[in-house]
Design a protein around this motif. Sequence first.
Motif, mmCIF file in Angstrom:
data_model
loop_
_atom_site.group_PDB
_atom_site.id
_atom_site.type_symbol
_atom_site.label_atom_id
_atom_site.label_comp_id
_atom_site.label_asym_id
_atom_site.label_seq_id
_atom_site.Cartn_x
_atom_site.Cartn_y
_atom_site.Cartn_z
ATOM 1 N N LYS A 266 -5.165 5.354 0.886
ATOM 2 C CA LYS A 266 -4.341 4.742 0.371
ATOM 3 C C LYS A 266 -4.281 3.648 -0.220
ATOM 4 C CE LYS A 266 -2.679 3.859 5.442
ATOM 5 N NZ LYS A 266 -2.550 3.277 6.326
ATOM 6 N N GLN B 5 -2.464 0.006 -2.545
ATOM 7 C CA GLN B 5 -1.945 -0.893 -1.455
ATOM 8 C C GLN B 5 -2.463 -2.438 -2.502
ATOM 9 O OE1 GLN B 5 -2.911 -0.833 2.887
ATOM 10 N NE2 GLN B 5 -5.149 -0.245 1.713
ATOM 11 N N LEU C 124 3.591 5.244 -0.111
ATOM 12 C CA LEU C 124 3.452 3.389 0.479
ATOM 13 C C LEU C 124 4.789 3.220 1.422
ATOM 14 C CD1 LEU C 124 3.684 2.271 -2.935
ATOM 15 C CD2 LEU C 124 1.419 1.864 -1.942
ATOM 16 N N ASP D 164 1.751 -0.809 5.862
ATOM 17 C CA ASP D 164 0.730 -1.555 4.945
ATOM 18 C C ASP D 164 0.249 -2.589 3.901
ATOM 19 O OD1 ASP D 164 -0.631 0.812 6.520
ATOM 20 O OD2 ASP D 164 0.128 2.046 5.092
ATOM 21 N N LEU D 165 1.761 -2.930 3.488
ATOM 22 C CA LEU D 165 1.447 -3.490 1.894
ATOM 23 C C LEU D 165 1.135 -5.304 2.967
ATOM 24 C CD1 LEU D 165 4.250 -2.501 -0.569
ATOM 25 C CD2 LEU D 165 2.077 -1.829 0.015
ATOM 26 N N TYR E 109 -2.249 -5.345 3.728
ATOM 27 C CA TYR E 109 -3.339 -5.666 2.872
ATOM 28 C C TYR E 109 -3.070 -7.161 2.328
ATOM 29 C CZ TYR E 109 -6.080 -5.607 -1.327
ATOM 30 O OH TYR E 109 -6.767 -6.026 -2.388
#
Length: 423
Positions: free
Chosen positions: A58, A61, A181, A185-186, A189
């Motif tokens: 990933k 990110q 993406l 996940d964003l 993070y």
Amino acid sequence: MLNRQQAPDFKQVSTINFIQPEKKALANGVPVFTIFSGEQDLVRIEFIFDNVNWKVEKPLQAIAVNTLINNGTTRLTAKEIAEQIDFYGAFFQTEYTQDQSTVTLYTLNKHLQSVLPIVKDVLSDSQFPQHELDIYIQNQKQKLQVNLKKNDILSRKEFAHALFGDTAYGVDIQAKHYDELKREDLIGYFKAAYTPNNCTIIVSGKFDETGFELLNQNFGQHWEKSNAIKNVFNFSATGKQVIYKEKPEAIQSAIRIGQLAINRKHEDFPGLQILNTILGGYFGSRLMTNIREDKGYTYGIGSGISSLQQAGYLFISTEVGADVCAAALTEIYKEIATLKTTPVGEEELNLVRNYMLGSMLGSLENVFSHADKFKNIYFAGLDYSYYAKYIEKVKSITAEELLALANKYLTTDSFTEVVIGKK
């Protein structure tokens, strides 16, 4: 009468004064470094976050979060954030580097009370709306598609990946990485990285005690901490690598040559910067004189040394006519060999000394420049004695020292050589 046919005498810069910051801390422990200048009612506030939780699967990110962080919160849409910041004549920007991600606010001092809550909302409650992410993915894939047709950008990508592999310093970004993406996940993070225990605030400009209290009110409390892991990489020399990607239709070939080197923490770094300046670090350098001015192979060629937190590297880069690529490579290695065998003349060395000291002095044009100089040493774990040693080294370095540095660090038998085009 002034004789305009006679050049004025060189006058070496004697002293360079730095504005050093005052250190404080918010109620939650976030360090705040203030570099004060009261000449203009303008302030720059930088919120700097270490990049964390690196995952090779990933790789986008950190950069995606940094780019999209101001695109909507629970309370405000991307448009509303932009309009409110603009209403107060402020400016809001983000910046991603391999080591850190930064959110920066420029504003008039008198509007701090109005704009800081907006920034707090962004840094604590960004939501990364799916439609904004979709637009970002589409735009970045189109940009990547265009960039992959540019030889100079391809040479940079190949060079970085050859030196640093699948780390944040060198990962080979492809279109599939954008497709992978995910909004969740964003958000994950963002919650891990944009936290008070991972933040350093650097303020420069007209910033008084009232401003600090406003900063503390907004960011000194009600800001959730995390247990993220700062990125850690280890690199070692890979030996000679030659990477050639032929493009038969190419009119120009992109060349990028170099290797892993030391960073700012190493005692040899100032001396290596001087050596680099002689080789290709300014317009009068040997590479420019030979390959541009004498041979006419290129419009521009240069060399540089990059200091990252966990590595350093030196590089030479240029674009030359495809029909003279081989000849340009020969001349580049010839100039390196000369630096390793023939001492630099005193006249050339004095010219470089004056250029480097003048550049240092000229780079301190405003309070923001002083803040940038502080960041260079602070995040390298250094103090202002670094600049004192740097200035002294520029003034005192000898041709013999440069010869030794050239033989120690310009080890062409372990260079990575990248050529995109024809050679």
